[in-house]
Design a protein around this motif. Structure first.
Motif, mmCIF file in Angstrom:
data_model
loop_
_atom_site.group_PDB
_atom_site.id
_atom_site.type_symbol
_atom_site.label_atom_id
_atom_site.label_comp_id
_atom_site.label_asym_id
_atom_site.label_seq_id
_atom_site.Cartn_x
_atom_site.Cartn_y
_atom_site.Cartn_z
ATOM 1 N N TYR A 1 0.897 -1.190 -0.011
ATOM 2 C CA TYR A 1 0.006 -0.115 0.127
ATOM 3 C C TYR A 1 1.026 1.187 0.154
ATOM 4 O O TYR A 1 2.260 1.021 -0.066
ATOM 5 N N HIS A 2 0.348 2.606 -0.120
ATOM 6 C CA HIS A 2 1.043 3.814 -0.073
ATOM 7 C C HIS A 2 0.546 4.568 0.784
ATOM 8 O O HIS A 2 -0.847 4.656 1.032
ATOM 9 N N ASP A 3 1.149 5.262 1.425
ATOM 10 C CA ASP A 3 1.029 6.360 2.403
ATOM 11 C C ASP A 3 0.375 7.543 1.635
ATOM 12 O O ASP A 3 -0.370 8.287 2.156
ATOM 13 N N ASN B 1 -5.723 2.870 -7.256
ATOM 14 C CA ASN B 1 -5.517 2.764 -5.756
ATOM 15 C C ASN B 1 -5.089 3.965 -5.064
ATOM 16 O O ASN B 1 -4.407 4.889 -5.831
ATOM 17 N N VAL B 2 -5.865 4.128 -4.351
ATOM 18 C CA VAL B 2 -5.596 5.424 -3.142
ATOM 19 C C VAL B 2 -4.812 5.017 -1.986
ATOM 20 O O VAL B 2 -4.631 4.001 -1.687
ATOM 21 N N PRO B 3 -4.256 6.154 -1.604
ATOM 22 C CA PRO B 3 -3.502 6.051 -0.284
ATOM 23 C C PRO B 3 -4.074 5.231 0.792
ATOM 24 O O PRO B 3 -5.365 5.314 1.044
ATOM 25 N N GLY B 4 -3.484 4.184 1.378
ATOM 26 C CA GLY B 4 -4.182 3.205 2.332
ATOM 27 C C GLY B 4 -4.767 2.098 1.866
ATOM 28 O O GLY B 4 -5.262 1.320 2.468
ATOM 29 N N GLU B 5 -4.923 2.081 0.459
ATOM 30 C CA GLU B 5 -5.497 0.761 -0.154
ATOM 31 C C GLU B 5 -4.498 -0.411 -0.465
ATOM 32 O O GLU B 5 -3.622 -0.479 -1.175
ATOM 33 N N VAL B 6 -4.757 -1.427 0.232
ATOM 34 C CA VAL B 6 -3.879 -2.635 0.053
ATOM 35 C C VAL B 6 -4.202 -3.130 -1.639
ATOM 36 O O VAL B 6 -4.982 -3.321 -1.857
ATOM 37 N N HIS B 7 -3.133 -3.568 -2.177
ATOM 38 C CA HIS B 7 -3.320 -3.992 -3.556
ATOM 39 C C HIS B 7 -1.775 -4.998 -4.013
ATOM 40 O O HIS B 7 -0.985 -4.891 -3.439
ATOM 41 N N VAL C 1 6.459 3.081 -1.097
ATOM 42 C CA VAL C 1 5.823 1.544 -1.255
ATOM 43 C C VAL C 1 6.065 0.864 0.066
ATOM 44 O O VAL C 1 7.245 0.542 0.419
ATOM 45 N N VAL C 2 5.023 0.478 0.787
ATOM 46 C CA VAL C 2 5.116 -0.134 1.970
ATOM 47 C C VAL C 2 4.723 -1.989 1.720
ATOM 48 O O VAL C 2 3.715 -2.111 1.316
ATOM 49 N N LYS D 1 11.501 -10.933 -0.632
ATOM 50 C CA LYS D 1 11.968 -10.221 0.642
ATOM 51 C C LYS D 1 12.467 -8.738 0.494
ATOM 52 O O LYS D 1 13.153 -8.518 1.141
ATOM 53 N N ARG D 2 11.838 -8.187 -0.460
ATOM 54 C CA ARG D 2 12.428 -7.007 -0.651
ATOM 55 C C ARG D 2 11.872 -5.747 0.376
ATOM 56 O O ARG D 2 10.559 -6.012 0.736
ATOM 57 N N PRO D 3 12.405 -5.111 1.154
ATOM 58 C CA PRO D 3 12.189 -4.076 1.803
ATOM 59 C C PRO D 3 11.093 -2.931 1.110
ATOM 60 O O PRO D 3 10.882 -2.976 -0.009
ATOM 61 N N SER D 4 10.566 -2.224 2.011
ATOM 62 C CA SER D 4 9.855 -1.136 1.725
ATOM 63 C C SER D 4 10.670 -0.209 1.112
ATOM 64 O O SER D 4 12.041 -0.015 1.302
#
Length: 256
Positions: A153-155, A210-216, A237-238, A245-248
């Motif tokens: 998701y995105h902040d 996709n909007v901020p806070g939407e899991v996708h 990118v969170v 295993k890539r980090p945010s």
């Protein structure tokens, strides 16, 4: 037929155009626009005050203002992507990524791009056409069959995807509280049956935002190609889950 691809939002209007009457319909006497055009196929001609500018297939032009445009023409059968944002700054700045190192450059009047940056991903690649600091981004995404991107998701980032080739399972629609602790947020997301309750399978053409806070997440049921327009926070990118295993955030190795 020309089509507006983006849902109404304060950041950009994203359109597919094959009819010149659909060009620059957001232009008014009260506001100026910053506009990017990608020539998917065919040719685009822009008549400025004292100059004719031609943009050919797979080329991009960024215009820092539309005030000097007298006329725009497209060739018969052309396919054009138009991204416009209301101009809010005196200076229009592009961000240039060089192996993950960023620099800024001011665009005066217009700039044409013929060579585009490729970002390699474990599941395929992205082609970056436009990255404007205060306005919008345009990318082309290719995902090989049988792969998936991060569960994420995105902040802040807001994005619109236009699937043009292939078939995908798309997870979206779960909205999280961005003020919540991330560990708790991850637990909530991973406790959900995302495939059952938050997925759709679609062939091209298909459009989703996709909007901020939407899991996708996107699963490629066939080779997947899409154009993505977004706000400029490309490192936002969170990653909740990732096969590699890539980090945010930014993965510099993908930009070499």
């Amino acid at each position: 037929m020309s089509q507006v691809l983006s849902t109404p939002n304060p950041y950009y209007t994203f359109k597919y155009i094959n009819d010149k009457s659909a060009l620059l319909t957001e232009k008014t006497n009260e506001n100026d626009l910053v506009v990017s055009y990608y020539v998917w196929s065919g040719e685009l001609k822009i008549f400025l005050k004292d100059k004719l500018v031609k943009i050919l297939e797979n080329e991009v032009i960024i215009l820092s203002s539309v005030q000097d445009i007298n006329k725009i023409e497209i060739s018969e059968g052309a396919k054009i992507l138009e991204i416009s944002s209301k101009k809010t700054t005196d200076e229009v700045i592009e961000i240039i990524d060089d192996n993950g190192l960023r620099s800024e450059c001011s665009i005066n009047n217009y700039k044409i791009y013929k060579n585009h940056k490729k970002v390699n991903k474990p599941w395929g690649h992205e082609i970056w056409f436009v990255w404007l600091k205060d306005y919008h981004v345009l990318k082309k995404i290719f995902m090989k069959k049988g792969n998936k991107c991060s569960l994420q998701y995105h902040d802040e980032k807001y994005e619109t995807n236009y699937l043009i080739e292939g078939k995908a399972k798309i997870i979206k629609g779960l909205h999280i509280d961005l003020k919540e602790d991330k560990n708790k947020t991850f637990e909530i997301i991973l406790s959900k049956n995302l495939h059952k309750d938050y997925s759709i399978i679609s062939n091209a053409p298909y459009i989703f935002t996709n909007v901020p806070g939407e899991v996708h997440r996107v699963y490629s049921e066939e080779d997947y190609t899409a154009y993505e327009v977004s706000t400029p926070q490309l490192d936002d990118v969170v990653r909740v889950q990732d096969d590699n295993k890539r980090p945010s955030g930014l993965i510099k190795s993908e930009h070499n």
